[in-house]
Design a protein around this motif. Structure first.
Motif, short mmCIF file in Angstrom:
data_model
loop_
_atom_site.label_atom_id
_atom_site.label_comp_id
_atom_site.label_asym_id
_atom_site.label_seq_id
_atom_site.Cartn_x
_atom_site.Cartn_y
_atom_site.Cartn_z
N UNK A 128 0.83 -1.21 0.00
CA UNK A 128 0.00 0.00 0.00
C UNK A 128 0.87 1.26 0.00
N UNK A 129 1.88 1.26 0.85
CA UNK A 129 2.75 2.44 0.92
C UNK A 129 3.49 2.67 -0.39
N UNK A 130 3.96 1.58 -1.01
CA UNK A 130 4.66 1.70 -2.28
C UNK A 130 3.73 2.27 -3.35
N UNK A 162 -8.32 -1.47 1.71
CA UNK A 162 -7.64 -2.32 0.73
C UNK A 162 -7.55 -3.76 1.22
N UNK A 163 -7.86 -4.70 0.33
CA UNK A 163 -7.74 -6.12 0.67
C UNK A 163 -6.78 -6.87 -0.24
N UNK A 164 -6.42 -6.27 -1.37
CA UNK A 164 -5.51 -6.95 -2.30
C UNK A 164 -4.86 -5.89 -3.20
N UNK A 165 -3.86 -6.29 -3.96
CA UNK A 165 -3.21 -5.34 -4.86
C UNK A 165 -1.93 -5.88 -5.44
N UNK A 166 -1.39 -5.14 -6.39
CA UNK A 166 -0.15 -5.56 -7.05
C UNK A 166 0.55 -4.33 -7.58
N UNK A 167 1.84 -4.24 -7.29
CA UNK A 167 2.65 -3.14 -7.79
C UNK A 167 3.11 -3.49 -9.20
N UNK A 168 3.03 -2.55 -10.13
CA UNK A 168 3.43 -2.80 -11.51
C UNK A 168 4.82 -2.28 -11.81
N UNK A 169 5.06 -1.93 -13.06
CA UNK A 169 6.37 -1.43 -13.49
C UNK A 169 6.73 -0.13 -12.80
#
Lengths: 156, 156
Positions: free
Chosen positions: A2-4, B127-134
Motif C-alpha cells: 500500500x505504501x509503495x 484495501x484487501x488486495x493489490x499488485x505493484x506494476x512497473x
C-alpha cells in the motif's frame, strides 16, 4: 505494498491552517482534493495523532494553501518543524484563519463534516473566501521527494 | 476562483473500476488520496451524476489503478469515451473487480463508507488486495493537461 502504491502516486502539496482559541495551527498535506465546484467544497485526510488535530476537530473554519515551487521551505517547515508560525510569513485572514503569504493561492472554508476512521479522519470543507496568488508551477510530492510538473512532450 | 485554485493543484491520475451485476464500470479520477497505512485505506471523490455512480453506490468492492506516463490513452479512454472495456486491456480480478493491465499498480478494497454531499460523494475504501506494476513515472493532471514530475533541481 500500500505504501509503495502511494509513493508512486504523485500529489500536489498544500498547507492546512486553523485558528484554535487564538493560536495558529497548521500542517503540510498531500491529500487535498476537490469535491464539488458548486458549491465549492474540498476534502483532506489527516492523522488524529497530529498536533493540529484538536484544532481541526474544534474549529469552524479552516484554510488551505496551494503551494508553488517557491514554497518548498514552507512545505518543509509545516511538515517537520515546531516553530511554524514564528515570523511574518503569515497574517490573520477571514474568520481568524492564519493565511500564509506568497503562496499559489488560498481558500478559507467552513468545516462541513469530520469523519473519523480509527486514528485518521476525512474532513469536508465548504469554501467561503479565497485569493489566487502568482501563476507559478505547483509543488509536487512524489516518491518521498518534492518535484515539479512538466509537459509530457518535454524530453527529460 | 475555486476552479482556478484546483487547476493549480497538480494531482496524480488514477482509474476507479467496479463490477456491478456482472458489468464492468470505471472512470478516471484525480482525487485518490491515502487515508491510513494501517489499516490500508484510501478515499476518492466523485460526482453522483457519473454513469459509474450506481455501480459505486451498490457494489461492495472497488479497484483503483495508479497510472504511469504510458497509461495516457487509458486515462483519456476512461475520462471521455463510452467503450471503456472493449478489448483485452483488462481482466476480472479479486472479488470480480475489473483490473486494468500494464498500470503502475492496482489495489482492490472493500467500500467502508459512501458519504453524499448533494451531487457529489466521498468514498472510503479499505484495501484487501493489490499488485505493484512497473516502476515508471506517474501520470499527472495539472492545469487541464497531463504532465510528468521531474526533480526540483532539474532545469527546465
Amino acid at each position: 505494498m500500500f505504501k509503495e502504491m502511494f509513493r508512486r502516486h504523485a500529489a500536489g502539496v498544500a498547507i492546512i491552517t486553523v485558528n484554535y482559541n487564538g493560536h495558529p495551527f497548521g500542517f503540510t498535506a498531500t491529500s487535498v482534493a476537490s469535491l464539488s465546484a458548486e458549491p465549492p467544497r474540498f476534502t483532506f485526510n489527516m492523522a488524529r495523532s497530529s498536533s493540529s488535530w484538536p484544532a481541526v476537530a474544534n474549529s469552524a473554519y479552516i484554510g488551505v494553501h496551494m503551494l508553488g515551487l517557491e514554497n518548498r521551505e514552507l512545505a518543509d517547515r509545516f511538515a517537520r518543524t515546531r516553530n511554524r508560525f514564528e515570523g511574518d510569513h503569515w497574517a490573520e485572514g477571514p474568520h481568524g484563519v492564519p493565511i500564509l503569504k506568497d503562496v499559489a493561492g488560498w481558500l478559507v472554508g467552513k468545516v462541513q463534516m469530520r469523519l473519523s476512521f480509527e486514528n485518521n479522519a476525512v474532513v469536508v470543507v465548504e469554501v467561503v473566501d479565497g485569493e489566487v496568488g502568482g501563476n507559478g508551477s505547483p509543488l509536487l510530492y512524489h516518491s518521498g521527494a518534492y518535484s515539479q510538473p512538466v509537459p509530457l512532450d518535454y524530453e527529460i
